[in-house]
Design a protein around this motif. Structure first.
Motif, short mmCIF file in Angstrom:
data_model
loop_
_atom_site.label_atom_id
_atom_site.label_comp_id
_atom_site.label_asym_id
_atom_site.label_seq_id
_atom_site.Cartn_x
_atom_site.Cartn_y
_atom_site.Cartn_z
N LEU A 30 0.84 -1.20 0.00
CA LEU A 30 0.00 0.00 0.00
C LEU A 30 0.87 1.24 0.00
N ASP A 31 0.49 2.19 -0.85
CA ASP A 31 1.31 3.37 -1.10
C ASP A 31 0.41 4.60 -0.97
N VAL A 32 0.89 5.67 -0.36
CA VAL A 32 0.07 6.87 -0.23
C VAL A 32 -0.31 7.46 -1.58
N ARG A 33 0.45 7.14 -2.63
CA ARG A 33 0.10 7.67 -3.96
C ARG A 33 -1.25 7.15 -4.42
N SER A 34 -1.66 5.99 -3.90
CA SER A 34 -2.97 5.44 -4.28
C SER A 34 -4.07 5.97 -3.37
N ARG A 35 -3.70 6.88 -2.43
CA ARG A 35 -4.63 7.38 -1.43
C ARG A 35 -5.23 6.23 -0.62
N LYS A 53 1.70 11.35 10.17
CA LYS A 53 0.39 11.51 10.82
C LYS A 53 -0.64 10.60 10.18
N LEU A 54 -0.60 10.50 8.86
CA LEU A 54 -1.53 9.67 8.12
C LEU A 54 -1.34 8.19 8.44
N LEU A 55 -0.09 7.80 8.72
CA LEU A 55 0.24 6.38 8.92
C LEU A 55 0.30 5.98 10.39
N GLU A 56 0.02 6.89 11.28
CA GLU A 56 0.23 6.63 12.71
C GLU A 56 -0.54 5.40 13.20
#
Length: 296
Positions: free
Chosen positions: A70-75, A135-138
């Motif tokens: 999973l990658d943040v680029r895929s939201r 913060k998003l991945l916490e």
């Protein structure tokens, strides 16, 4: 797509979810998982995780060992990752979540070395993008089964670490990594236990041992022959042996026991090798890894 009447996954279905900070080494982890027989799906949107797991179950064969990156680029984290993992478990899957992390300073150096911006940087600074992603991945980090700190690992060391964790043995057993390190290079972020071997005399101050390391018999014999060394190893081997069944019952699959000395070359290396060997003699799956060996 989800048929509630379908049979639950059998025990051969193995799912790994790989996530973590950008620049942390997810791609290397993915390649290492491919090396040990996993079918790897990169940059998978979170909404498709359950669909992918069910496809893997039905396909069988090599797809029964599937890793989803999973990658943040895929939201992928715009919704609830922990909820998506819970949905997999409710369908009878047993996903293992791997979180790849690194120090901010290391991430900044990595991005600058390839002249690439952070995917969440926008018009701000590189550090702003890293902070936003953390913060998003916490919550994902808090719920990971294993955290791999790549701050002090090169590509080959990271690959070996993944292959040791996921290659060949019963995936449901507790696997112990005994990790040597040097305190002067910082504590390992992924340690569950930290042991301090600096109470032992330092072979660095013995001229004939200085250029050798704790994997060599001269140094190992010197370190383990010191008063208290045997008791030190035996005590922690007993502690880990006593707690291992409980960790397994609670679903923990990976335990990192960090052993530190000043530079991570002599004492910690010898103790880590001996402790891993003692654990294997007790039928605990264990291996030694040396974070800072060769840095001096």
């Amino acid at each position: 797509m989800h048929d509630d009447s379908s049979a639950p996954p059998d025990d051969d279905t193995e799912l790994v979810v790989v996530t973590g900070v950008s620049g942390g080494g997810r791609s290397t982890v993915a390649r290492a998982l491919e090396n040990v027989g996993f079918y790897v799906v990169d940059n998978l949107p979170q909404a498709l995780m359950l669909d992918m797991a069910e496809l893997a179950q039905k396909a069988g064969g090599a797809a029964r060992h599937t890793a989803m990156v999973l990658d943040v680029r895929s939201r992928a984290f715009s919704t609830d990752l922990v909820g998506a993992i819970r949905a997999l478990k409710e369908r009878g899957f047993h996903p293992r979540v791997v979180f790849v992390d690194a120090d901010d300073e290391v991430l900044i150096r990595r991005f600058e070395s390839v002249r690439r911006s952070h995917p969440l940087q926008g018009d701000g600074r590189l550090a702003d993008g890293i902070a936003a992603e953390r913060k998003l991945l916490e919550e994902a980090r808090d719920h990971a089964d294993v955290i791999i700190d790549t701050s002090h690992l090169n590509v080959n060391q990271l690959r070996r670490r993944v292959e040791e964790l996921f290659g060949g043995e019963d995936a449901r057993r507790l696997r112990v990594t005994v990790l040597s390190f040097g305190f002067k290079y910082g504590l390992p972020q992924d340690a569950d236990f930290v042991l301090d071997a600096r109470f032992l005399p330092n072979p660095y101050w013995v001229p004939e041992l200085r250029e050798h390391n704790g994997q060599e018999e001269e140094v190992s014999g010197y370190v383990l022959g010191q008063p208290g060394a045997g008791e030190f190893v035996a005590t922690y081997a007993s502690l880990i042996g006593a707690t291992a069944p409980g960790f397994e019952r609670e679903g923990k699959r990976y335990l990192t026991v960090a052993v530190g000395c000043t530079g991570g070359k002599h004492r910690s290396v010898a103790i880590a090798e001996e402790l891993a060997d003692r654990l294997r003699q007790s039928r605990i799956s264990a291996h030694a890894s040396h974070r800072d060996l060769g840095r001096e």
